[in-house]
Motif scaffolding. Structure first.
Motif, PDB file in Angstrom:
ATOM      1  N   LYS A 104       0.806  -1.219   0.000  1.00 23.52           N
ATOM      2  CA  LYS A 104       0.000   0.000   0.000  1.00 23.52           C
ATOM      3  C   LYS A 104       0.846   1.279   0.000  1.00 23.52           C
ATOM      4  N   THR A 105       2.150   1.137   0.252  1.00 22.73           N
ATOM      5  CA  THR A 105       3.056   2.282   0.237  1.00 22.73           C
ATOM      6  C   THR A 105       4.347   1.862  -0.439  1.00 22.73           C
ATOM      7  N   ILE A 106       4.786   2.644  -1.423  1.00 21.74           N
ATOM      8  CA  ILE A 106       6.013   2.349  -2.157  1.00 21.74           C
ATOM      9  C   ILE A 106       6.933   3.557  -2.075  1.00 21.74           C
ATOM     10  N   VAL A 107       8.237   3.294  -1.858  1.00 20.95           N
ATOM     11  CA  VAL A 107       9.228   4.364  -1.804  1.00 20.95           C
ATOM     12  C   VAL A 107      10.193   4.202  -2.971  1.00 20.95           C
ATOM     13  N   GLY A 108      10.883   5.274  -3.307  1.00 19.93           N
ATOM     14  CA  GLY A 108      11.858   5.233  -4.389  1.00 19.93           C
ATOM     15  C   GLY A 108      12.502   6.602  -4.526  1.00 19.93           C
ATOM     16  N   SER A 109      13.163   6.821  -5.599  1.00 17.83           N
ATOM     17  CA  SER A 109      13.578   5.867  -6.604  1.00 17.83           C
ATOM     18  C   SER A 109      14.864   6.330  -7.248  1.00 17.83           C
ATOM     19  N   TYR A 110      15.314   7.540  -6.857  1.00 14.72           N
ATOM     20  CA  TYR A 110      16.523   8.194  -7.368  1.00 14.72           C
ATOM     21  C   TYR A 110      16.351   8.757  -8.780  1.00 14.72           C
ATOM     22  N   SER A 111      15.731   7.998  -9.680  1.00  6.85           N
ATOM     23  CA  SER A 111      15.632   8.400 -11.087  1.00  6.85           C
ATOM     24  C   SER A 111      14.275   9.018 -11.416  1.00  6.85           C
ATOM     25  N   SER A 112      14.286  10.160 -12.090  1.00  8.08           N
ATOM     26  CA  SER A 112      13.032  10.832 -12.435  1.00  8.08           C
ATOM     27  C   SER A 112      12.167  10.001 -13.375  1.00  8.08           C
ATOM     28  N   GLY A 113      12.788   9.370 -14.374  1.00  2.00           N
ATOM     29  CA  GLY A 113      12.019   8.548 -15.312  1.00  2.00           C
ATOM     30  C   GLY A 113      11.345   7.382 -14.614  1.00  2.00           C
ATOM     31  N   ILE A 114      12.036   6.769 -13.687  1.00  2.00           N
ATOM     32  CA  ILE A 114      11.479   5.648 -12.937  1.00  2.00           C
ATOM     33  C   ILE A 114      10.366   6.124 -12.015  1.00  2.00           C
ATOM     34  N   ALA A 134      14.480  11.593  -6.796  1.00  2.00           N
ATOM     35  CA  ALA A 134      14.281  12.058  -8.171  1.00  2.00           C
ATOM     36  C   ALA A 134      13.871  13.528  -8.172  1.00  2.00           C
ATOM     37  N   VAL A 135      14.348  14.296  -9.165  1.00  2.00           N
ATOM     38  CA  VAL A 135      14.202  15.748  -9.082  1.00  2.00           C
ATOM     39  C   VAL A 135      13.266  16.384 -10.105  1.00  2.00           C
ATOM     40  N   ASN A 151      12.594  15.348  -1.096  1.00  2.00           N
ATOM     41  CA  ASN A 151      13.787  16.021  -1.628  1.00  2.00           C
ATOM     42  C   ASN A 151      13.423  17.208  -2.513  1.00  2.00           C
ATOM     43  N   PRO A 152      14.363  18.127  -2.737  1.00  2.00           N
ATOM     44  CA  PRO A 152      14.076  19.282  -3.604  1.00  2.00           C
ATOM     45  C   PRO A 152      13.961  18.884  -5.063  1.00  2.00           C
ATOM     46  N   PRO A 153      13.067  19.525  -5.822  1.00  2.00           N
ATOM     47  CA  PRO A 153      12.956  19.270  -7.262  1.00  2.00           C
ATOM     48  C   PRO A 153      14.022  20.025  -8.038  1.00  2.00           C
ATOM     49  N   ALA A 154      14.056  19.785  -9.326  1.00  2.00           N
ATOM     50  CA  ALA A 154      15.070  20.391 -10.190  1.00  2.00           C
ATOM     51  C   ALA A 154      15.034  21.918 -10.144  1.00  2.00           C
ATOM     52  N   SER A 155      13.846  22.481 -10.078  1.00  2.00           N
ATOM     53  CA  SER A 155      13.750  23.942 -10.072  1.00  2.00           C
ATOM     54  C   SER A 155      14.434  24.546  -8.852  1.00  2.00           C
ATOM     55  N   TYR A 156      14.451  23.819  -7.738  1.00  2.00           N
ATOM     56  CA  TYR A 156      15.159  24.297  -6.548  1.00  2.00           C
ATOM     57  C   TYR A 156      16.666  24.276  -6.799  1.00  2.00           C
ATOM     58  N   LEU A 157      17.157  23.233  -7.510  1.00  2.00           N
ATOM     59  CA  LEU A 157      18.581  23.183  -7.843  1.00  2.00           C
ATOM     60  C   LEU A 157      18.938  24.343  -8.776  1.00  2.00           C
ATOM     61  N   SER A 158      18.091  24.586  -9.764  1.00  2.00           N
ATOM     62  CA  SER A 158      18.339  25.684 -10.699  1.00  2.00           C
ATOM     63  C   SER A 158      18.383  27.022  -9.969  1.00  2.00           C
ATOM     64  N   LYS A 159      17.466  27.203  -9.050  1.00  2.00           N
ATOM     65  CA  LYS A 159      17.426  28.458  -8.286  1.00  2.00           C
ATOM     66  C   LYS A 159      18.705  28.636  -7.476  1.00  2.00           C
TER      67      LYS A 159
END
Length: 412
Positions: A104-114, A134-135, A151-159
């Protein structure tokens, strides 16, 4: 008649004994019930190195919590893993975990595509999907009910890239912000493209001149054309968004072809791994990196950091290979706290509890606070930091609250 009555009494006593035994067994098992959580990571294939490193953080958090008494009055947490080297396998593994393992709960995943692929399946099935690494902004921008990300998304890294240039680099280079020439080289998956596109937009808002953007495939074995185009652009700052192998290739070929940029800033991925420093050698010193929290950081702002490092070394016999294990450890502990509060893994109850869960910055092992946006499921208090390879160590250098050393900027 007496014989019949005696048999009735004996039968009654046997029933009482059985009931008593059943209650006692139930009492003994209470607290020892196992709660299953699914985990989807690329544990084989091209993303396996950081996929495995990320999975280790989840594994450590659950083992530590189980050792310390479990959750919800002593329940143990069992991790059921799925290997997903690509988006197609992420969908099939999500279906397997949900339909065969009743997860009922799944964690992951490091990769955005995944993460994108797996969360499509979980959302359709009303299963909670927790993303820790994943960002891609689109993971949470879809407004899915059953997706939460710590975790922070890509836009946070860009900022952070643009803020660092604006608030620190420009002055160190002795230039006005409008005079700074920025180049961007990025691998062309959703990870690299999202960070690059957002950085370009933010730079334009700040009147920072982006002189060239060079996309490429992470699977390439030759980046000479990219390097030569960067060389022609004569940037003051290079933002590089790479995985491990292409990151090493980019910097090796930059040296071979004579590309010299005063400030080179990576963007997580491979730049924060010990393997990156080994791959590029001494020329790695001075390279900056906007990334998840690393280990040479202000430990007063990241309580529990030393304990995590010791746990990691004890289990795996080596130093943590990147901050990916750390952020997955932190995210898993948020989930375990919520399971402890709710008492089970019901997706709706956990989501409701998550939206009311608040932690101030500087109170977690990553330094991040926790506050989930009810519309997107994104943790609004997560943030990337700036690190720099100095004398073979990746030191946190900016912002000041997490820094252990000032950035070293070569303005020549």
């Amino acid at each position: 008649m007496k014989k019949f009555f005696s048999l009735m009494v004996i039968s009654f006593l046997l029933i009482l004994t059985a009931c008593s035994g059943s209650d006692q067994t139930s009492g003994e098992n209470k607290g020892s019930e196992t709660l299953k959580i699914g985990a989807i990571f690329p544990l084989s294939g091209g993303l396996a190195m950081l996929g495995e490193e990320s999975y280790r953080g989840v594994e450590l958090a659950i083992e530590q919590r189980n050792k310390n008494g479990g959750v919800a009055d002593g329940k143990k947490v069992e991790l059921i893993k799925g290997d997903a080297p690509d988006p197609d396998s992420a969908q099939s593994e999500a279906n397997r975990l949900i339909n065969q393992e009743n997860i009922k709960t799944i964690v992951g995943s490091y990769s955005s595509g995944i993460a994108q692929a797996a969360s499509e399946v979980t959302e359709r099935n009303g299963v909670l999907f927790w993303e820790y690494g994943a960002v891609a902004d689109s993971i949470t921008d879809r407004g899915y009910k059953y997706v939460l990300r710590t975790n922070p998304p890509a836009s946070y890294l860009s900022k952070t890239h643009i803020d660092f240039i604006k608030d620190y680099v420009a002055a160190k280079l002795g230039k006005d912000l409008s005079e700074i020439r920025v180049a961007i080289a990025h691998e062309d998956s959703s990870y690299g493209s999202t960070i690059a596109d957002e950085a370009e937009k933010l730079a334009k808002k700040e009147s920072i001149n982006v002189v060239t953007v060079q996309p490429y495939s992470a699977a390439t074995n030759d980046l000479s054309s990219v390097v030569l185009n960067l060389k022609k652009a004569k940037p003051d700052v290079l933002i590089a968004v790479s995985y491990l192998n292409d990151g090493i290739l980019l910097h090796r070929q930059s040296q071979e072809l004579g590309l010299k940029v005063p400030v080179v800033v990576g963007s997580g991925g491979g730049h924060d791994m010990a393997d990156f420093r080994e791959g590029v050698g001494d020329m790695g010193d001075g390279i900056l990196d906007v990334a998840f929290p690393q280990y040479q950081i202000n430990h007063e702002f990241t309580p529990g950091m030393e304990e995590f490092i010791n746990l990691y070394k004890e289990k795996y016999g080596e130093e943590p290979r990147s901050g990916h294990s750390l952020v997955h450890f932190m995210g898993t502990n948020v989930l375990l706290d919520l399971i402890d509060e709710v008492g089970d893994i019901n997706p709706d109850k956990l989501r409701e509890a998550a939206l009311n869960y608040k932690v101030e910055a500087g109170k977690t092992v990553t330094g991040w606070g926790v506050e989930f946006d009810p519309k997107t499921g994104q943790n609004k208090l997560s943030e990337p930091y700036v690190h720099q390879w100095i004398d073979g160590k990746l030191l946190t250098v900016w912002p000041e609250k997490v820094a252990v050393q000032e950035p070293q900027i070569n303005n020549k």
